[in-house]
Design a protein around this motif. Sequence first.
Motif, PDB file in Angstrom:
ATOM      1  N   LYS A 215       0.820  -1.214   0.000  1.00 39.62           N
ATOM      2  CA  LYS A 215       0.000   0.000   0.000  1.00 39.62           C
ATOM      3  C   LYS A 215       0.854   1.264   0.000  1.00 39.62           C
ATOM      4  O   LYS A 215       0.320   2.365  -0.114  1.00 39.62           O
ATOM      5  CB  LYS A 215      -0.905   0.003   1.229  1.00 39.62           C
ATOM      6  CG  LYS A 215      -1.890  -1.160   1.268  1.00 39.62           C
ATOM      7  CD  LYS A 215      -2.759  -1.115   2.514  1.00 39.62           C
ATOM      8  CE  LYS A 215      -3.724  -2.282   2.559  1.00 39.62           C
ATOM      9  NZ  LYS A 215      -4.566  -2.271   3.788  1.00 39.62           N
ATOM     10  N   LEU A 216       2.157   1.113   0.123  1.00 36.92           N
ATOM     11  CA  LEU A 216       3.072   2.250   0.174  1.00 36.92           C
ATOM     12  C   LEU A 216       3.618   2.555  -1.209  1.00 36.92           C
ATOM     13  O   LEU A 216       3.750   1.669  -2.054  1.00 36.92           O
ATOM     14  CB  LEU A 216       4.236   1.964   1.133  1.00 36.92           C
ATOM     15  CG  LEU A 216       3.883   1.604   2.577  1.00 36.92           C
ATOM     16  CD1 LEU A 216       5.158   1.286   3.354  1.00 36.92           C
ATOM     17  CD2 LEU A 216       3.128   2.742   3.252  1.00 36.92           C
ATOM     18  N   SER A 217       3.944   3.814  -1.424  1.00 32.94           N
ATOM     19  CA  SER A 217       4.634   4.184  -2.661  1.00 32.94           C
ATOM     20  C   SER A 217       6.062   3.662  -2.593  1.00 32.94           C
ATOM     21  O   SER A 217       6.559   3.330  -1.511  1.00 32.94           O
ATOM     22  CB  SER A 217       4.639   5.709  -2.809  1.00 32.94           C
ATOM     23  OG  SER A 217       5.451   6.301  -1.801  1.00 32.94           O
ATOM     24  N   PRO A 218       6.749   3.582  -3.741  1.00 33.15           N
ATOM     25  CA  PRO A 218       8.141   3.104  -3.703  1.00 33.15           C
ATOM     26  C   PRO A 218       9.026   3.911  -2.755  1.00 33.15           C
ATOM     27  O   PRO A 218       9.860   3.345  -2.050  1.00 33.15           O
ATOM     28  CB  PRO A 218       8.593   3.255  -5.154  1.00 33.15           C
ATOM     29  CG  PRO A 218       7.344   3.149  -5.958  1.00 33.15           C
ATOM     30  CD  PRO A 218       6.284   3.782  -5.128  1.00 33.15           C
ATOM     31  N   GLU A 219       8.831   5.222  -2.728  1.00 35.62           N
ATOM     32  CA  GLU A 219       9.640   6.065  -1.846  1.00 35.62           C
ATOM     33  C   GLU A 219       9.316   5.781  -0.382  1.00 35.62           C
ATOM     34  O   GLU A 219      10.229   5.711   0.469  1.00 35.62           O
ATOM     35  CB  GLU A 219       9.403   7.544  -2.160  1.00 35.62           C
ATOM     36  CG  GLU A 219       9.948   8.003  -3.501  1.00 35.62           C
ATOM     37  CD  GLU A 219       9.077   7.530  -4.675  1.00 35.62           C
ATOM     38  OE1 GLU A 219       7.927   7.116  -4.434  1.00 35.62           O
ATOM     39  OE2 GLU A 219       9.573   7.562  -5.832  1.00 35.62           O
TER      40      GLU A 219
ATOM     41  N   ALA B  69       0.736  -5.841   6.332  1.00 35.04           N
ATOM     42  CA  ALA B  69       0.076  -6.295   5.112  1.00 35.04           C
ATOM     43  C   ALA B  69      -0.059  -7.818   5.105  1.00 35.04           C
ATOM     44  O   ALA B  69       0.636  -8.538   5.828  1.00 35.04           O
ATOM     45  CB  ALA B  69       0.867  -5.826   3.893  1.00 35.04           C
ATOM     46  N   LYS B  70      -0.938  -8.288   4.253  1.00 37.87           N
ATOM     47  CA  LYS B  70      -1.196  -9.724   4.137  1.00 37.87           C
ATOM     48  C   LYS B  70      -0.111 -10.379   3.300  1.00 37.87           C
ATOM     49  O   LYS B  70       0.283  -9.885   2.258  1.00 37.87           O
ATOM     50  CB  LYS B  70      -2.560  -9.955   3.507  1.00 37.87           C
ATOM     51  CG  LYS B  70      -2.934 -11.434   3.384  1.00 37.87           C
ATOM     52  CD  LYS B  70      -4.290 -11.597   2.714  1.00 37.87           C
ATOM     53  CE  LYS B  70      -4.634 -13.071   2.555  1.00 37.87           C
ATOM     54  NZ  LYS B  70      -5.944 -13.242   1.862  1.00 37.87           N
ATOM     55  N   LEU B  71       0.347 -11.526   3.767  1.00 41.18           N
ATOM     56  CA  LEU B  71       1.402 -12.266   3.104  1.00 41.18           C
ATOM     57  C   LEU B  71       0.790 -13.381   2.268  1.00 41.18           C
ATOM     58  O   LEU B  71      -0.104 -14.104   2.735  1.00 41.18           O
ATOM     59  CB  LEU B  71       2.359 -12.847   4.143  1.00 41.18           C
ATOM     60  CG  LEU B  71       3.758 -13.279   3.700  1.00 41.18           C
ATOM     61  CD1 LEU B  71       4.533 -12.085   3.166  1.00 41.18           C
ATOM     62  CD2 LEU B  71       4.498 -13.903   4.872  1.00 41.18           C
ATOM     63  N   SER B  72       1.261 -13.526   1.017  1.00 43.50           N
ATOM     64  CA  SER B  72       0.734 -14.570   0.123  1.00 43.50           C
ATOM     65  C   SER B  72       1.909 -15.299  -0.524  1.00 43.50           C
ATOM     66  O   SER B  72       2.279 -15.026  -1.676  1.00 43.50           O
ATOM     67  CB  SER B  72      -0.166 -13.950  -0.948  1.00 43.50           C
ATOM     68  OG  SER B  72      -1.233 -13.235  -0.366  1.00 43.50           O
TER      69      SER B  72
ATOM     70  N   THR C 164       4.443  -6.938  17.630  1.00 37.08           N
ATOM     71  CA  THR C 164       5.628  -6.845  16.779  1.00 37.08           C
ATOM     72  C   THR C 164       6.285  -8.204  16.574  1.00 37.08           C
ATOM     73  O   THR C 164       6.661  -8.566  15.455  1.00 37.08           O
ATOM     74  CB  THR C 164       6.640  -5.868  17.385  1.00 37.08           C
ATOM     75  OG1 THR C 164       6.923  -6.249  18.730  1.00 37.08           O
ATOM     76  CG2 THR C 164       6.108  -4.448  17.373  1.00 37.08           C
ATOM     77  N   LEU C 165       6.421  -8.984  17.639  1.00 40.16           N
ATOM     78  CA  LEU C 165       7.099 -10.272  17.493  1.00 40.16           C
ATOM     79  C   LEU C 165       6.235 -11.286  16.758  1.00 40.16           C
ATOM     80  O   LEU C 165       6.748 -12.123  16.006  1.00 40.16           O
ATOM     81  CB  LEU C 165       7.501 -10.803  18.865  1.00 40.16           C
ATOM     82  CG  LEU C 165       8.604  -9.999  19.582  1.00 40.16           C
ATOM     83  CD1 LEU C 165       8.942 -10.646  20.916  1.00 40.16           C
ATOM     84  CD2 LEU C 165       9.849  -9.893  18.718  1.00 40.16           C
ATOM     85  N   THR C 166       4.926 -11.221  16.942  1.00 33.38           N
ATOM     86  CA  THR C 166       4.036 -12.119  16.198  1.00 33.38           C
ATOM     87  C   THR C 166       4.108 -11.829  14.705  1.00 33.38           C
ATOM     88  O   THR C 166       4.053 -12.744  13.878  1.00 33.38           O
ATOM     89  CB  THR C 166       2.594 -11.984  16.705  1.00 33.38           C
ATOM     90  OG1 THR C 166       2.550 -12.284  18.105  1.00 33.38           O
ATOM     91  CG2 THR C 166       1.665 -12.929  15.958  1.00 33.38           C
ATOM     92  N   ALA C 167       4.256 -10.531  14.359  1.00 35.65           N
ATOM     93  CA  ALA C 167       4.362 -10.160  12.951  1.00 35.65           C
ATOM     94  C   ALA C 167       5.609 -10.747  12.310  1.00 35.65           C
ATOM     95  O   ALA C 167       5.654 -10.955  11.097  1.00 35.65           O
ATOM     96  CB  ALA C 167       4.366  -8.639  12.817  1.00 35.65           C
TER      97      ALA C 167
END
Length: 816
Positions: free
Chosen positions: A15-19, A187-190, A452-455
């Motif tokens: 969802k973020l721009s490249p920058e 974000a969701k991981l696929s 944070t650690l679960t992520a």
Amino acid sequence: MRISLKWLQELVELKLSPEELAETLTLAGFEVEDIEDRRTWANGVVVGRVIERQPHPNADKLSVCQVDIGKGENLNIVCGASNVRADIYVPVATVGTYLPNIDLKIKPAKLRGVPSEGMICSLKELGLPNDVDGIHIFTQDNLPLGSDVRPLLGLDDVILDVTATANRADALCMVGIAREVAALTGAKLSLPEPSETSSSQGEFILSLKIADTQACPAYIGTVIENVKIDTSPEWLQQRLRSAGVRPINNVVDITNYVMLEWGQPLHAFDRERLLSVAGTPTRPGTSLEIGVRFANAGETMKTLDGQTRTLSTQNLLITAGDRPVAIAGVMGGEETEVHDGTQNLILEAALFESVAIRRSSRSVGLRSESSSRYERGVNRAELEIATRRALSLLSELALCAIAHQEISDSRPDPSTWTRSIELRLDRVNQVLGPTDLGEDTGELQSQDVERTLTALGCKLTPVDENRWTVSVPPYRYRDLEREIDLIEEVARLYGYDKFCETLPETAEAGYLPVDWELTRKLRSSLRATGLTELMHYSLVKPGEGRQIVLSNPLFVEYSALRTDLIDGLIDAFQYNIEQGNGSLNGYEFGHIFWQDEDGLKEAEAVAGILGGDTTSSKWVRSGHEQPMTWFEAKGILNGVFQHMGVNVEYQPDCKDSRLHPGRTASLWIRGNRLGVFGQLHPLVRREKGLPDSVYVFQLDLGVMLNSLDTNEILVPPFKPYSTYPASDRDIAFFASVKVTVAEIEKAITKAGKELLDGVELFDEYCGEHVPQGQRSLAFRLLYRASDRTLTDAEVQSVHNKVREALVEKFGVTLRS
């Protein structure tokens, strides 16, 4: 590593721009060195179809083309490519388009009198590598005219050049970066889930022989038959190019693709070539033994880069019938590489121990994408996943059949691939400090730590309200080892910028340790005498008995530790002479090393070399150099000792074979050996081509510093000069040549006590009228008191004591 955002988007929701993504990764410890926006490379370039091609009327090598870009009216374009022809689809840069890679803006122009309204582009002009000389021709049919070419060429992408730290081997692949992005952004991981591949047991028999299971804990060899070697599909080639990898063929490209995706290096061998190397005939029921062993000294092998490499016992090899076919984890062999005629494969997927690959790679001076990953540590839990992924792609793109798979696995139980670490909330807040909540500050809460650690893929089991047992995922097994590592991960994901600055309330003035202050003072004293500081490597050539020799040196010339500093100074003096820089006066501080019966020893020393005429550049001697005398060199050294406030005794010494036996002295302070000072031996001087008189000294820095009066050196006290006149007396006598002047001066000083202000030798004579075995010495003694003018009676009384002491101690014959 080059990260394609188009590829990354398939693995994690972006969802973020490249920058913004680059900034997020950089703040999390993954420095983004460059953002390559490929979308700008072909902005305004569209798909066109060459309707007609005619030769240029005024140029043999130019063509006049009618190109349809879907605007209803054809463009007249002059093209110089030899491969342009009618009825092809090509990329067309329209008027007004800017091509940054060649710094060209397309404008209407006339070429040899014919108007041109655009440019048909080659891949090179669009910033892409290309082996074809000429314009690019799309292989697809019925492309929509006027459509953007960027999706067709993979230019609708942004590439991030990301640098992963040495401890993050898991981040050297797309899956690893995707996991990191998911943890940072939520974000969701696929991730791709390769399916199981079925094998049909063929007649070919494969066996494995792992000689060192520690160096190769797991090896999967898969026999693949009926392979169709072809070029890879465009999507695969585009992904490899975006990562900086050159496409070769579908089989090699798949192994590279899986390595980039999962971080697991793979290697494909041509099966028939393996059999040929092993000396095994190809027939039904043929068996082949693939081995893993360390090389024998002197073995050779030609690698894929075309170089024949001489191997050492540090090289881990893949063998076929005990013949080397690859340097394990580094590079395959040219004899067994996949080629256009390959029909059957053996696919290697293995785990190699990182230290073994690092040594092997360094010993042959070869690093590859594969070795860089093995050196940092490949995830041992995902070997099978990467293998299934490769086999699935091979079945799809190479239309092959999986015939047989052989596995050697000595890895520990999968339950040991994780690690349990106790984490305390109090310790987290103690290390990281307060967080910035805007107008107020606060502390991390338990839910912040858990989130944070679960992520990151960790599993937290609460022990009590503020304590957890954290299970580390297998892909982070190598770098998450202690509680402090988990605390660092919490800070990294929570955001370093969200913690308050905690500076000390009061500042304390800095200071240097006393030894450093004294060393600086000594350096200053040496510079003040005109010496230049030198610096040499601590590693030297082996050959001396007391040397400490390295077990794994980089070069043979630098395989032992130096035992003194003098040899390096002599070499520096010789080098300056040979380079036309003249004689060198210099000094060096450094550590020396040696071994004796008590073990390995280390000390810090200071040494110097003298031999250059300090006045040769002046008008004093008309530019003619005059060799430095022993006493001039000694005077320079004495000046340093005087500045440092130490009294040094000189004693004859002839232990060092590099020094002149009659012009060498050992140096002593209060009964402790300080070092040595002397003139280079004539044989050494002639061998090195040095001037007539070169002098060296080496001092034990520890002995020197321990003998200094720290307070007086760092803060010199004021000592007033005597305002009363001095009285001088001469004394001459015959003394044995075995008695040194230093011993005589010491006896005179002791007898004269506080009234004796100075002793100076001003005459020495050996010859006529001097008894055999003796010499005539004459000293001038200076007497002075700080509070009064001495009378003749006081001076004579002390002077007589000096005379009596010399007669009593040395048996001298007084002459005056």
